[in-house]
Design an enzyme around this catalytic site. Structure first.
Site, mmCIF file in Angstrom:
data_model
loop_
_atom_site.group_PDB
_atom_site.id
_atom_site.type_symbol
_atom_site.label_atom_id
_atom_site.label_comp_id
_atom_site.label_asym_id
_atom_site.label_seq_id
_atom_site.Cartn_x
_atom_site.Cartn_y
_atom_site.Cartn_z
ATOM 1 N N GLU A 41 1.092 -0.947 -0.119
ATOM 2 C CA GLU A 41 -0.175 -0.089 -0.074
ATOM 3 C C GLU A 41 0.959 1.240 -0.158
ATOM 4 O OE1 GLU A 41 -1.385 0.848 4.041
ATOM 5 O OE2 GLU A 41 -3.494 1.512 3.192
ATOM 6 N N LYS B 8 -9.589 1.602 -1.448
ATOM 7 C CA LYS B 8 -9.859 1.140 -0.131
ATOM 8 C C LYS B 8 -11.092 1.539 0.566
ATOM 9 C CE LYS B 8 -7.110 1.096 4.319
ATOM 10 N NZ LYS B 8 -5.421 1.444 4.651
ATOM 11 N N GLU C 156 -6.360 8.662 7.885
ATOM 12 C CA GLU C 156 -6.908 8.133 6.665
ATOM 13 C C GLU C 156 -8.266 8.596 6.231
ATOM 14 O OE1 GLU C 156 -5.803 4.093 4.937
ATOM 15 O OE2 GLU C 156 -4.702 4.004 6.498
#
Lengths: 314, 314
Positions: free
Chosen positions: A47, A123, A142
């Site tokens: 990632e 995601k 995030e």
């Protein structure tokens, strides 16, 4: 006749904030060539493989925007696509995506041995918080820096030269959520690819989980979900001490019985390779996990009818 | 202040076809007393703990009906309920249920320290087949001998003396299906109880899975699903060579991090005990697995909209 695909998990050591894109891409190309030299047909990177894990800091403006790719490929990453086509070896790569409309996602692509994009995933299970938490040395922002992925879990077909496996992608925290795995399992997925950046400490301030326990968790969820969906899985870390913050390693290739067949031993750039017989999925898919014969969705309603915990009767 | 419940996993060795109910109940009472003597407040017995695993044979009429309990308790099992009340220790027990209307289920109950039934569960994920498979020494005829459980996955509250844990039950094959675990997880379950009879060979004719691999699978799914739902789990086998057919052991008590804290070492009658702090679930439930903050059910539709594998796009 077995359907064998040779896969490489290309774990990366830390990418420091001060590292240039050119330096990072040189490392990626070196890992890619090591894997290709060992006969790998598909190389799985982590990632956010092009940058440091920037959600650990509160950033804004250009300092933030610099971490996003405005196109994929773009001139800085094009050499990886060229290398794929030149060597007829595909790859999975995670990166921060900014769309032409300015939307931001934590994204991964799978590129085939012809250098063309086979699948793209954004995601779904973003961890962390929107607002920074006071008193923390490192944040997990995030939910601030990315929108939730809007593609869902859409399986895709791998290259013919890979024996056309049914494939799926996840990113980091997604691997802890069995719903995503099952959405792919219900599309017959034989190969799951996922990259991660997982803190060796608890990013939300817990003190009870050390690196060893968190590496155990990382393997445990990948192994069990691979087994319960009768699929191969490749789970690849960015690892080590990144800008003062520890990331776990433990990158691994897992068979449809949930057994680890290859695993990185370091917290550095490291390639591990395994021959994966895609037909090893057949026993699980046709017997223990023959979904059509054994699932009982009428009892699974809570999974979609509620988000959080509820104590009422249905 | 920790909420500690001392739990015993009471693994049972084989119950032969020739063993009488009285002999079997004497073994159960002995295990119960061993656990109570060690301070356990809750004793977990296996699936179908009163009989041999009879779905391995094609049976009919009285030879089949003899394996079912027509009431619970009944005179043969009453001594276990009496012992529970006398010692103020509860239990989980699996048995074959026949209702007054003649319906048949693979059932488990949890009984409190006052000897009263706290919860009842009927197995949802029945493995095996309706029709016997030709040429097999042993069958797996659960789909023939039982109806699918009709209660779904309904959590219940444990006894006050146990710190009133939110509890759930599964039976054997259920533990391999993350949907059932999640249905309980969405009700805030802190303690999952499950018994099993799992063949050491593949009951549907496969030859690739030995006892070691199947024991690994059994632990793997219980550990990962416990972790992913931030709950304690107690998973208890009937083990050993039963009427010529091998059953795996590996009974274990698992913490909310997915770690095994106690595990049986034999394939015989064996008690293992652990102190389980129910508040150890809090970290997982409020951080990594804060469902309300992190689940995305709009992308889980396939889990209820389809039963088996489909290759279409949604």
């Amino acid at each position: 006749m077995p359907r064998i695909l040779r896969i490489a998990a290309a774990q990366m050591g830390p990418i420091q904030k001060s590292d240039s894109r050119a330096e990072t891409l040189a490392r990626i190309l070196s890992l890619f060539d090591q894997a290709a030299d060992r006969g790998a047909q598909l190389v799985v990177f982590p990632e956010l493989a092009l940058t440091t894990f920037f959600p650990r800091w509160l950033l804004q403006g250009d300092a933030l925007d610099a971490y996003y790719e405005k196109a994929m490929p773009n001139p800085q990453v094009q050499p990886l696509f060229d290398r794929a086509r030149d060597r007829s070896v595909g790859f999975y790569l995670g990166y921060a995506e900014m769309t032409p409309e300015g939307r931001r996602f934590n994204t991964a692509i799978t590129v085939g041995p012809d250098g063309a994009v086979l699948g793209k995933y954004r995601k779904v299970h973003l961890p962390g918080s929107v607002e920074p938490k006071e008193g923390q040395t490192y944040q997990q922002l995030e939910k601030r820096y990315f929108e939730y992925g809007d593609f869902g879990f859409q399986a895709f077909d791998g290259a013919d030269g890979w024996h056309a496996p049914r494939m799926g992608m996840l990113i980091c925290n997604d691997r802890r959520w069995p719903e995503g795995w099952r959405a792919y399992g219900l599309q017959g997925v034989e190969l799951m690819l996922m990259g991660y950046n997982s803190a060796a400490y608890d990013p939300n301030g817990g003190t009870t989980e050390g690196a060893e326990l968190r590496t155990f968790h990382s393997s445990l969820v990948a192994q069990a979900n691979a087994y319960m969906n009768a699929t191969w899985a490749v789970s690849v870390a960015k690892a080590g001490n990144e800008d003062g913050s520890g990331l776990i390693g433990g990158s691994c290739i897992i068979d449809p019985d949930g057994q680890i067949v290859a695993q990185a031993q370091s917290l550095e750039d490291e390639v591990v390779v395994a021959d994966c017989d895609l037909d090893a999925c057949v026993q699980g898919k046709t017997k223990m996990f023959d979904f059509a014969a054994h699932r009982r969705p009428q009892h699974y309603r809570r999974l979609v009818d509620q988000v959080g915990v509820r104590h009422d009767r249905t």
